[in-house]
Design an enzyme around this catalytic site. Sequence first.
Site, mmCIF file in Angstrom:
data_model
loop_
_atom_site.group_PDB
_atom_site.id
_atom_site.type_symbol
_atom_site.label_atom_id
_atom_site.label_comp_id
_atom_site.label_asym_id
_atom_site.label_seq_id
_atom_site.Cartn_x
_atom_site.Cartn_y
_atom_site.Cartn_z
ATOM 1 N N ASN A 108 0.767 -1.290 -0.066
ATOM 2 C CA ASN A 108 0.078 0.093 -0.042
ATOM 3 C C ASN A 108 0.853 1.307 -0.033
ATOM 4 O O ASN A 108 2.108 1.187 0.320
ATOM 5 C CB ASN A 108 -0.826 0.180 1.372
ATOM 6 C CG ASN A 108 -1.738 1.228 1.348
ATOM 7 O OD1 ASN A 108 -2.533 1.398 0.286
ATOM 8 N ND2 ASN A 108 -2.022 1.963 2.348
ATOM 9 N N SER A 137 4.477 7.141 2.230
ATOM 10 C CA SER A 137 5.080 5.972 2.560
ATOM 11 C C SER A 137 4.626 4.615 1.872
ATOM 12 O O SER A 137 3.404 4.539 1.795
ATOM 13 C CB SER A 137 4.739 5.556 4.028
ATOM 14 O OG SER A 137 5.260 6.569 4.856
#
Length: 217
Positions: A108, A137
């Site tokens: 993700n 991130s």
Amino acid sequence: MSCPIVVLISGSGSNLQALIDQSLQGKLDVEIKAVISNKADAFGLERAKKANIPNHALSHKEFESREAFDLALQELIDQYQPKLVVLAGFMRILTETFTQHYEGRMLNIHPSLLPKFKGLNTHQRAIDAQEAEHGVSVHFVSSELDAGAVILQASTPIAATDNADSLAQKVHALEHVIYPLAVKWFSEERLILQQGKALLDGETLEETGVRYHQGLN
């Protein structure tokens, strides 16, 4: 042999487009087997059609429970036998059963420097907190929201003139660089999840991830 992946989206699919572009340019050796959205009007489905990638709309609203939707989604994904599932703006909280099924092979991308600002509205929250920098991130998906092992991060300074929209644009530009890079590492079998930690070339990545710089490849 190209690494087979399935991409899940809910919206415009700009990160999907970055993966498509890098694949076409020969920078990324993956085969996008399918694109799946929980929203039929997601523009990312049009991107998939244009690239001749099989695509599906599977609305969560047609299922009685989160568990029932996740089971149907899992069955659809597994028809394509991907080595990696890529969440690219897929706006669903996933059940523990689903995340465990894809443990170590689902990534993700989250618009913050995790562990800061999990969840939504990250850009405004970073501004309100008077952070000096903000970013993005890439992480392995775990059963806890935005809490899986961080692989790679990129940051940008927050200017005094920034608002949530301008900051989002800066972060999107970073996303389109580091997400294909993390997928590339996985496709080359350099990136793995081991005992809850992300390893690159056998070395444990720090919990805060690796900050992107131009020398990474």
